[in-house]
Structure formats: structure tokens, C-alpha cells
Design a protein around this motif. Sequence first.
Motif, PDB file in Angstrom:
ATOM      1  N   GLY A  35      48.976 -21.377 -21.112  1.00  0.00           N
ATOM      2  CA  GLY A  35      50.356 -21.717 -21.401  1.00  0.00           C
ATOM      3  C   GLY A  35      50.966 -20.933 -22.538  1.00  0.00           C
ATOM      4  N   THR A  36      52.289 -21.014 -22.608  1.00  0.00           N
ATOM      5  CA  THR A  36      53.057 -20.393 -23.681  1.00  0.00           C
ATOM      6  C   THR A  36      54.116 -21.368 -24.158  1.00  0.00           C
ATOM      7  N   GLU A  37      54.483 -21.216 -25.408  1.00  0.00           N
ATOM      8  CA  GLU A  37      55.546 -22.024 -26.003  1.00  0.00           C
ATOM      9  C   GLU A  37      56.376 -21.110 -26.888  1.00  0.00           C
ATOM     10  N   ASP A  38      57.669 -21.032 -26.609  1.00  0.00           N
ATOM     11  CA  ASP A  38      58.582 -20.242 -27.420  1.00  0.00           C
ATOM     12  C   ASP A  38      58.855 -21.007 -28.711  1.00  0.00           C
ATOM     13  N   LEU A  39      58.522 -20.390 -29.839  1.00  0.00           N
ATOM     14  CA  LEU A  39      58.707 -21.037 -31.136  1.00  0.00           C
ATOM     15  C   LEU A  39      60.022 -20.639 -31.793  1.00  0.00           C
ATOM     16  N   GLY A  40      60.741 -19.720 -31.178  1.00  0.00           N
ATOM     17  CA  GLY A  40      61.998 -19.251 -31.740  1.00  0.00           C
ATOM     18  C   GLY A  40      61.775 -18.107 -32.715  1.00  0.00           C
ATOM     19  N   GLY A  41      62.804 -17.374 -33.001  1.00  0.00           N
ATOM     20  CA  GLY A  41      62.708 -16.276 -33.954  1.00  0.00           C
ATOM     21  C   GLY A  41      61.791 -15.158 -33.497  1.00  0.00           C
ATOM     22  N   GLY A  42      61.612 -14.996 -32.205  1.00  0.00           N
ATOM     23  CA  GLY A  42      60.744 -13.941 -31.688  1.00  0.00           C
ATOM     24  C   GLY A  42      59.268 -14.277 -31.696  1.00  0.00           C
ATOM     25  N   LEU A  43      58.909 -15.509 -32.028  1.00  0.00           N
ATOM     26  CA  LEU A  43      57.505 -15.940 -32.046  1.00  0.00           C
ATOM     27  C   LEU A  43      57.215 -16.828 -30.842  1.00  0.00           C
ATOM     28  N   SER A  44      55.999 -16.731 -30.348  1.00  0.00           N
ATOM     29  CA  SER A  44      55.557 -17.641 -29.290  1.00  0.00           C
ATOM     30  C   SER A  44      54.077 -17.966 -29.505  1.00  0.00           C
ATOM     31  N   ALA A  45      53.707 -19.159 -29.084  1.00  0.00           N
ATOM     32  CA  ALA A  45      52.306 -19.590 -29.117  1.00  0.00           C
ATOM     33  C   ALA A  45      51.758 -19.484 -27.700  1.00  0.00           C
ATOM     34  N   ILE A  46      50.521 -19.023 -27.588  1.00  0.00           N
ATOM     35  CA  ILE A  46      49.866 -18.837 -26.296  1.00  0.00           C
ATOM     36  C   ILE A  46      48.503 -19.524 -26.373  1.00  0.00           C
ATOM     37  N   PHE A  47      48.057 -20.126 -25.278  1.00  0.00           N
ATOM     38  CA  PHE A  47      46.712 -20.700 -25.260  1.00  0.00           C
ATOM     39  C   PHE A  47      46.078 -20.506 -23.898  1.00  0.00           C
ATOM     40  N   ASP A  48      44.751 -20.567 -23.868  1.00  0.00           N
ATOM     41  CA  ASP A  48      43.997 -20.503 -22.617  1.00  0.00           C
ATOM     42  C   ASP A  48      42.736 -21.344 -22.779  1.00  0.00           C
TER      43      ASP A  48
END
Length: 106
Positions: A35-48
Motif C-alpha cells: 500500500g501507499t499513503e499520500d502524506l502531502g507535501g510531496g511525501l508518501s508512505a509505502i509498505f509491503d
Amino acid sequence: MRAQSSVTLYGVLDAGLLYTSRAVNASGTNIGLRGTEDLGGGLSAIFDLESGIDVANGGFGNSNGNVFGRQAWIALNGGFGTLQAGLQYSPFWKVTQPMPSVDNVT
């Protein structure tokens, strides 16, 4: 404006029978969540989170016996690149795997 996120359930069922001294061999089967989550400000969190499955008995097909024994990592992605931490495949393993099809690229 609303942040975008996505979670994908993926897996491969790969069972084969090999008769050698009364042994049955099944390998390559896995299931995972990515999955991915847009954190705003050009940042995103990714997990697997990925686990192997033993088709012969339905148990975990991981050498370490953990639920997510193949991969369990989280990453922060931004203009600086990607910072990834956790249990993950080695860079050597990644370069020896076939290229994904265009439909499977995230």
C-alpha cells in the motif's frame, strides 16, 4: 483536497509435485498486502507485508516461521528518494528477477 491512499492484496499460487524419495515439493506461493499513503507535501508512505504459504499443509512457507516472513517493510518516499526499513529482499534478489509487466508496475 483529500489525500490518496491505496492497498492491494496480491499473491501467487504455485504448486508443483515432485516425487523424490516420497517427498512432495511445493514452492513459490505467496500472499501479501502492499500500500501507499499520500502524506502531502510531496511525501508518501509505502509498505509491503508478504508471507510465503506452504500449499501442502496450509502453513506459512517462510524459513523463519514468522507471519510476514518474506517481507515486512515501510518506506518514506519524497524528493530525496526512498528511505526503506524492515525485512526486505536483497538488492541481488531484485536484479535477478524478471521485469514486471506494465500492468503490474506500481
